[in-house]
Scaffold this motif. Sequence first.
Motif, short mmCIF file in Angstrom:
data_model
loop_
_atom_site.label_atom_id
_atom_site.label_comp_id
_atom_site.label_asym_id
_atom_site.label_seq_id
_atom_site.Cartn_x
_atom_site.Cartn_y
_atom_site.Cartn_z
N VAL A 48 0.85 -1.19 0.00
CA VAL A 48 0.00 0.00 0.00
C VAL A 48 0.89 1.24 0.00
O VAL A 48 1.88 1.29 0.72
CB VAL A 48 -0.94 0.04 1.24
CG1 VAL A 48 -1.58 1.42 1.38
CG2 VAL A 48 -2.04 -1.00 1.13
N GLY A 49 0.56 2.21 -0.84
CA GLY A 49 1.17 3.53 -0.72
C GLY A 49 2.25 3.88 -1.72
O GLY A 49 2.85 4.95 -1.61
N ALA A 54 4.29 7.36 -1.49
CA ALA A 54 5.72 7.52 -1.75
C ALA A 54 5.98 8.42 -2.96
O ALA A 54 6.79 9.35 -2.89
CB ALA A 54 6.37 6.15 -1.96
N ALA A 55 5.30 8.13 -4.06
CA ALA A 55 5.52 8.96 -5.26
C ALA A 55 5.16 10.41 -4.99
O ALA A 55 5.82 11.34 -5.47
CB ALA A 55 4.69 8.40 -6.42
N VAL A 66 10.17 11.67 -11.70
CA VAL A 66 9.30 10.74 -12.41
C VAL A 66 9.19 9.44 -11.63
O VAL A 66 10.21 8.81 -11.32
CB VAL A 66 9.82 10.45 -13.83
CG1 VAL A 66 8.94 9.41 -14.53
CG2 VAL A 66 9.88 11.74 -14.65
N CYS A 67 7.96 9.04 -11.27
CA CYS A 67 7.72 7.79 -10.55
C CYS A 67 6.87 6.89 -11.44
O CYS A 67 5.79 7.29 -11.89
CB CYS A 67 7.00 8.05 -9.24
SG CYS A 67 7.94 9.07 -8.08
N GLY A 96 13.97 12.82 -0.09
CA GLY A 96 12.68 12.20 0.17
C GLY A 96 12.73 10.75 0.61
O GLY A 96 11.72 10.19 1.05
N GLU A 97 13.90 10.14 0.50
CA GLU A 97 14.03 8.69 0.75
C GLU A 97 13.47 8.27 2.10
O GLU A 97 12.63 7.36 2.20
CB GLU A 97 15.50 8.27 0.64
CG GLU A 97 15.74 6.82 1.01
CD GLU A 97 17.22 6.43 0.94
OE1 GLU A 97 17.53 5.26 1.21
OE2 GLU A 97 18.06 7.31 0.64
N ARG A 98 13.92 8.88 3.18
CA ARG A 98 13.55 8.38 4.51
C ARG A 98 12.08 8.60 4.82
O ARG A 98 11.41 7.70 5.36
CB ARG A 98 14.43 9.05 5.58
CG ARG A 98 14.16 8.63 7.02
CD ARG A 98 13.95 7.13 7.21
NE ARG A 98 14.99 6.33 6.60
CZ ARG A 98 14.84 5.05 6.26
NH1 ARG A 98 13.67 4.44 6.43
NH2 ARG A 98 15.84 4.38 5.73
N VAL A 99 11.54 9.77 4.49
CA VAL A 99 10.12 10.02 4.76
C VAL A 99 9.26 9.04 3.97
O VAL A 99 8.32 8.44 4.51
CB VAL A 99 9.74 11.48 4.42
CG1 VAL A 99 8.23 11.67 4.49
CG2 VAL A 99 10.44 12.44 5.38
N ALA A 100 9.57 8.87 2.68
CA ALA A 100 8.78 7.96 1.85
C ALA A 100 8.87 6.53 2.38
O ALA A 100 7.85 5.83 2.47
CB ALA A 100 9.25 8.03 0.40
#
Length: 278
Positions: A48-49, A54-55, A66-67, A96-100
């Motif tokens: 999920v998500g 995440a994107a 681009v995702c 954005g890596e850690r939050v996503a």
Amino acid sequence: MDTFLLDPLLRNLLAEDLEHSDITTEAIFSPEDQAQAYFIARHPMTVVGMETVAARVFRLLDPSVVCTDAVADGTRVETGTALLAISGATRALLRGERVALNLVQRLCGIATLTTAFVDAVRHTKATIVDTRKTTPGLRLLEKYAVRASGGRNHRYSLSDGVLIKDNHIAACGSITEAVRRVRARVPHTINVEVETDTLAQVEECLACGVGVIMLDNMDLATMRQAVNLIDGRAIIEASGGVNLDTVRGIAETGVDIISVGALTHSARACDIGMDWRS
């Protein structure tokens, strides 16, 4: 997922992690550097998500990211499955890596546990629902994860419906009086649910004509008696101490709904990695 509500939440989470800047990334990479990475499942899970959360994290940081190839919400995957491809400015991907990852690991954990509960009651009439026992600030996301993986949502907030619980009854004096006061104030369009833990309370609820009766922490024998006593005159919810070892037996008593706080308060985060591609 309502992006009007989601985006401010994601911006706050990004601000918490970035604060003033990502000093490591900005020292190593220029604004022109580009990169590509993939989210990878480290074990079997229900996803999920990827697109919905995440994107969106990466796009809020940099709309040019681009995702692609996002695995759809509710999909069950095996170890090694690529869940999302991300390409764009190296700085944006690293910021954005850690939050996503924090978010989708949490949401996939909830989804995977929800799937297990839904599977456990398959071919019974019971529906698995969540509770308000959510992580502060993440209720929107966590309840979405439950719904996207086969569960249903109980009340989102205290304003969603009437649920007269044990402390309401204790402070008021009786179920009958609590129901009377509610009906004097609440619109007729809102159903009334009452929490019970004895057959005598179930009978009192039936006499009051409440719409939903919660059987809280009852043993299976008492629960079966309650189901027979209610005999279709109200929706029946079972709650309290539900786990994967007990949920099937609870479902087989004939209840309509089983609320499981563990879906959101005890789900173990899934292991998802962000693997770099040169």
